[in-house]
Design a protein around this motif. Structure first.
Motif, PDB file in Angstrom:
ATOM      1  N   THR A 314       0.853  -1.184   0.000  1.00 35.53           N
ATOM      2  CA  THR A 314       0.000   0.000   0.000  1.00 35.53           C
ATOM      3  C   THR A 314       0.893   1.238   0.000  1.00 35.53           C
ATOM      4  O   THR A 314       2.129   1.132   0.033  1.00 35.53           O
ATOM      5  CB  THR A 314      -0.912   0.016   1.246  1.00 35.53           C
ATOM      6  N   GLN A 315       0.270   2.419  -0.022  1.00 41.47           N
ATOM      7  CA  GLN A 315       1.028   3.658   0.072  1.00 41.47           C
ATOM      8  C   GLN A 315       1.495   3.840   1.514  1.00 41.47           C
ATOM      9  O   GLN A 315       0.683   3.794   2.466  1.00 41.47           O
ATOM     10  CB  GLN A 315       0.152   4.838  -0.366  1.00 41.47           C
ATOM     11  N   VAL A 316       2.790   4.045   1.700  1.00 40.89           N
ATOM     12  CA  VAL A 316       3.374   4.101   3.036  1.00 40.89           C
ATOM     13  C   VAL A 316       4.150   5.395   3.190  1.00 40.89           C
ATOM     14  O   VAL A 316       4.918   5.788   2.290  1.00 40.89           O
ATOM     15  CB  VAL A 316       4.304   2.890   3.287  1.00 40.89           C
ATOM     16  N   SER A 317       3.977   6.073   4.335  1.00 40.51           N
ATOM     17  CA  SER A 317       4.763   7.256   4.685  1.00 40.51           C
ATOM     18  C   SER A 317       5.977   6.795   5.482  1.00 40.51           C
ATOM     19  O   SER A 317       5.848   6.223   6.573  1.00 40.51           O
ATOM     20  CB  SER A 317       3.919   8.241   5.497  1.00 40.51           C
ATOM     21  N   ASP A 320       6.219   8.435   8.998  1.00 40.35           N
ATOM     22  CA  ASP A 320       5.313   7.865  10.001  1.00 40.35           C
ATOM     23  C   ASP A 320       5.849   6.551  10.542  1.00 40.35           C
ATOM     24  O   ASP A 320       5.815   6.298  11.763  1.00 40.35           O
ATOM     25  CB  ASP A 320       3.926   7.644   9.382  1.00 40.35           C
ATOM     26  N   GLU A 321       6.341   5.689   9.652  1.00 39.42           N
ATOM     27  CA  GLU A 321       6.867   4.396  10.112  1.00 39.42           C
ATOM     28  C   GLU A 321       8.138   4.586  10.930  1.00 39.42           C
ATOM     29  O   GLU A 321       8.373   3.862  11.905  1.00 39.42           O
ATOM     30  CB  GLU A 321       7.140   3.486   8.907  1.00 39.42           C
ATOM     31  N   ASP A 345      10.367  13.467   4.702  1.00 40.10           N
ATOM     32  CA  ASP A 345       9.271  12.512   4.540  1.00 40.10           C
ATOM     33  C   ASP A 345       9.064  12.253   3.053  1.00 40.10           C
ATOM     34  O   ASP A 345       9.372  13.107   2.210  1.00 40.10           O
ATOM     35  CB  ASP A 345       7.976  13.040   5.169  1.00 40.10           C
ATOM     36  N   ALA A 346       8.551  11.065   2.720  1.00 37.82           N
ATOM     37  CA  ALA A 346       8.231  10.699   1.334  1.00 37.82           C
ATOM     38  C   ALA A 346       7.312   9.494   1.361  1.00 37.82           C
ATOM     39  O   ALA A 346       7.277   8.743   2.344  1.00 37.82           O
ATOM     40  CB  ALA A 346       9.502  10.397   0.529  1.00 37.82           C
ATOM     41  N   GLN A 347       6.559   9.322   0.283  1.00 31.21           N
ATOM     42  CA  GLN A 347       5.621   8.209   0.157  1.00 31.21           C
ATOM     43  C   GLN A 347       6.218   7.156  -0.783  1.00 31.21           C
ATOM     44  O   GLN A 347       6.794   7.485  -1.819  1.00 31.21           O
ATOM     45  CB  GLN A 347       4.291   8.694  -0.421  1.00 31.21           C
ATOM     46  N   GLN A 349       5.514   2.802  -2.212  1.00 27.28           N
ATOM     47  CA  GLN A 349       4.651   1.630  -2.240  1.00 27.28           C
ATOM     48  C   GLN A 349       5.350   0.487  -1.512  1.00 27.28           C
ATOM     49  O   GLN A 349       6.477   0.130  -1.854  1.00 27.28           O
ATOM     50  CB  GLN A 349       4.357   1.211  -3.690  1.00 27.28           C
ATOM     51  N   ARG A 352       3.877  -2.051   5.150  1.00 22.08           N
ATOM     52  CA  ARG A 352       4.195  -1.216   6.314  1.00 22.08           C
ATOM     53  C   ARG A 352       4.963  -1.998   7.381  1.00 22.08           C
ATOM     54  O   ARG A 352       5.964  -1.521   7.913  1.00 22.08           O
ATOM     55  CB  ARG A 352       2.890  -0.652   6.890  1.00 22.08           C
ATOM     56  N   ARG A 460      10.347   5.147  -6.406  1.00 20.93           N
ATOM     57  CA  ARG A 460       9.120   5.929  -6.209  1.00 20.93           C
ATOM     58  C   ARG A 460       7.895   5.147  -6.675  1.00 20.93           C
ATOM     59  O   ARG A 460       6.857   5.144  -6.023  1.00 20.93           O
ATOM     60  CB  ARG A 460       9.206   7.241  -6.991  1.00 20.93           C
TER      61      ARG A 460
END
Length: 464
Positions: A314-317, A320-321, A345-347, A349, A352, A460
């Protein structure tokens, strides 16, 4: 077509295609020859009819045609295959002139006279094909007569019959030659496949060193040979890795098992007080816990190496992790008075929990090897088509000769220290497997006595 031999199948296919092509060409040649002979016969009739028209227009009338038909006879006599009949157009008019032995009177009723030249194909009593031309022509006095000129096409029939006989005689021999040629070409074309069979017969799990030579192979077989060699390279690497892993695993598990057995045997060799039994059990429990961690890490490696694990992405930050992992290690860092900071920070795939596992392994190593009251930095940065999450810490660093082997299973820079601290030697191997699943990569830089930096580099967008 079902046959067990590829060469037989291809040979029969090429032979049938060749036979069909030869039959098609023979049929087309027969049709073309028939058409050209028909065209030539009509052209001859047309030319003769023009000459007859010219002769009739030179002062001939019905009486003169009967009495002195020399000019008309000169056009036909000498040509055994021409037959001429001239008839008046009056209802009771008789035949004015008939040259040739073939009777044409039946055609006078079947063949309707016209001003333009008309043609009729028919067969005589002997079965010979005849082509007739008929037209109404004007005499010098304006009177009209009907001219019927026939051409016996017996020679054309003989030519077509000779062609058919020659074709029927030559065709079987030609088909045999095509079949033999097809068989030879197929055998020659499939000869390189024998090399595939020979190499495949030599390949075993104990010997994966054999490879196919791609020299002088056709383009299609060259690509197949290259793919076959690549497959053998992957199998060889997998078998070597599995063999190395089995050896390392046996070596890694032998020590704790030997310790467990040795302590148990020594303890049971004589009667001891309860305190000694308790101490031995506590020591054995620590070894068993270490074995359990090794087994757990092995199972995780097997899971993360399976492509199906990519289905939960999924899309993961990354920030945040990273915060979640830093919270988990907050107490360990506080015990050593370490400061943890995060920037960027970056997003991406990904999975998590697996990203947390990879970052946890790096951060735990950084806390373990950092001196007290120092600073550990986490940085997320994006550049181009990649996103990197790095963990940097001061400490003793890693010698350059160890850097290429850090991500190998059970590899330790300091084996005795790692066992004392409870490490299994699989942490960085798990990190690399997680990044391989995410189609990313890991790298490390270290300056002995200075700092150590580990990076997790993600794409990316995951390639298809």
């Amino acid at each position: 077509m079902r046959t067990g031999s590829l060469s037989m199948r291809l040979g029969l296919t090429v032979s049938l295609m060749g036979a069909g092509l030869v039959l098609l060409l023979a049929t087309l040649a027969y049709v073309a020859l028939t058409h050209e002979l028909e065209k030539l016969a009509r052209k001859n009739l047309e030319s003769k009819m023009e000459q007859i028209q010219h002769s009739l227009a030179q002062g001939l009338d019905a009486n003169r045609i009967r009495a002195r038909p020399h000019s008309l006879m000169d056009l036909v006599i000498g040509h055994d295959n021409f037959y001429l009949t001239i008839v008046g157009t009056a209802p009771d008019e008789s035949v004015l002139l008939s040259i040739g032995a073939k009777p044409q009177e039946p055609l006078l009723t079947d063949f309707t006279p016209k001003e333009t030249l008309g043609y009729l194909n028919w067969a005589d009593s002997n079965g010979n094909q005849v082509l007739s031309a008929s037209s109404l022509m004007r005499l010098a006095n304006g009177e009209r007569v009907r001219v019927l000129l026939s051409l016996d096409r017996m020679d054309d029939q003989a030519l077509l019959s000779a062609y058919l006989r020659a074709t029927l005689i030559a065709l079987p021999m030609l088909l045999i030659l095509i079949g033999m040629g097809a068989w030879w070409l197929v055998q020659r074309g499939l000869a390189p496949l024998k090399q595939f069979s020979h190499v495949a017969a030599k390949v075993t799990t104990q010997d994966l060193t054999h490879r196919l030579s791609v020299d002088n192979l056709p383009h299609e077989l060259g690509e197949l040979a290259h793919g076959f060699n690549v497959m053998l390279d992957r199998l060889d690497a997998g078998v070597q890795q599995l063999s190395q892993f089995s050896d390392d695993l046996a070596h890694e598990m032998r020590a704790p098992l030997t310790n467990l057995m040795g302590k148990a045997q020594v303890t049971l060799s004589r009667q001891r007080p309860p305190e000694e039994y308790k101490a031995v059990l506590e020591s054995n429990t620590e070894e068993l816990e270490r074995l359990a961690r090794i087994v757990s890490d092995m199972l995780f490696l097997a899971q993360v190496s399976h492509p199906a694990a990519r289905g939960s992405f999924t899309q993961v930050s990354l920030a945040d992790e990273a915060h979640r992992v830093m919270d988990l290690f907050a107490l360990s860092a506080e015990d050593k008075q370490l400061t943890l900071t995060l920037s960027g920070d970056a997003q991406v795939q990904g999975d998590r929990l697996m990203i947390q596992r990879a970052l946890s392994n790096l951060l735990s190593n950084a806390i373990r090897h950092s001196p007290a009251a120092s600073h550990i930095s986490l940085l997320v940065e994006a550049y181009g088509n990649q996103v990197a999450l790095s963990v940097s810490n001061p400490g003793p660093g890693i010698e350059a000769q160890h850097l290429p082997h850090l991500f190998e299973r059970f590899y330790r820079v300091d084996s005795s220290r790692a066992r004392t601290e409870g490490g299994t030697g699989l942490g960085l191997a798990i990190v690399q497997s997680i990044m391989a699943l995410h189609q990313g990569q890991t790298d490390v830089r270290s300056l002995p006595g200075g700092f150590t930096l580990f990076r997790l580099v993600f794409p990316r967008v995951l390639p298809e």
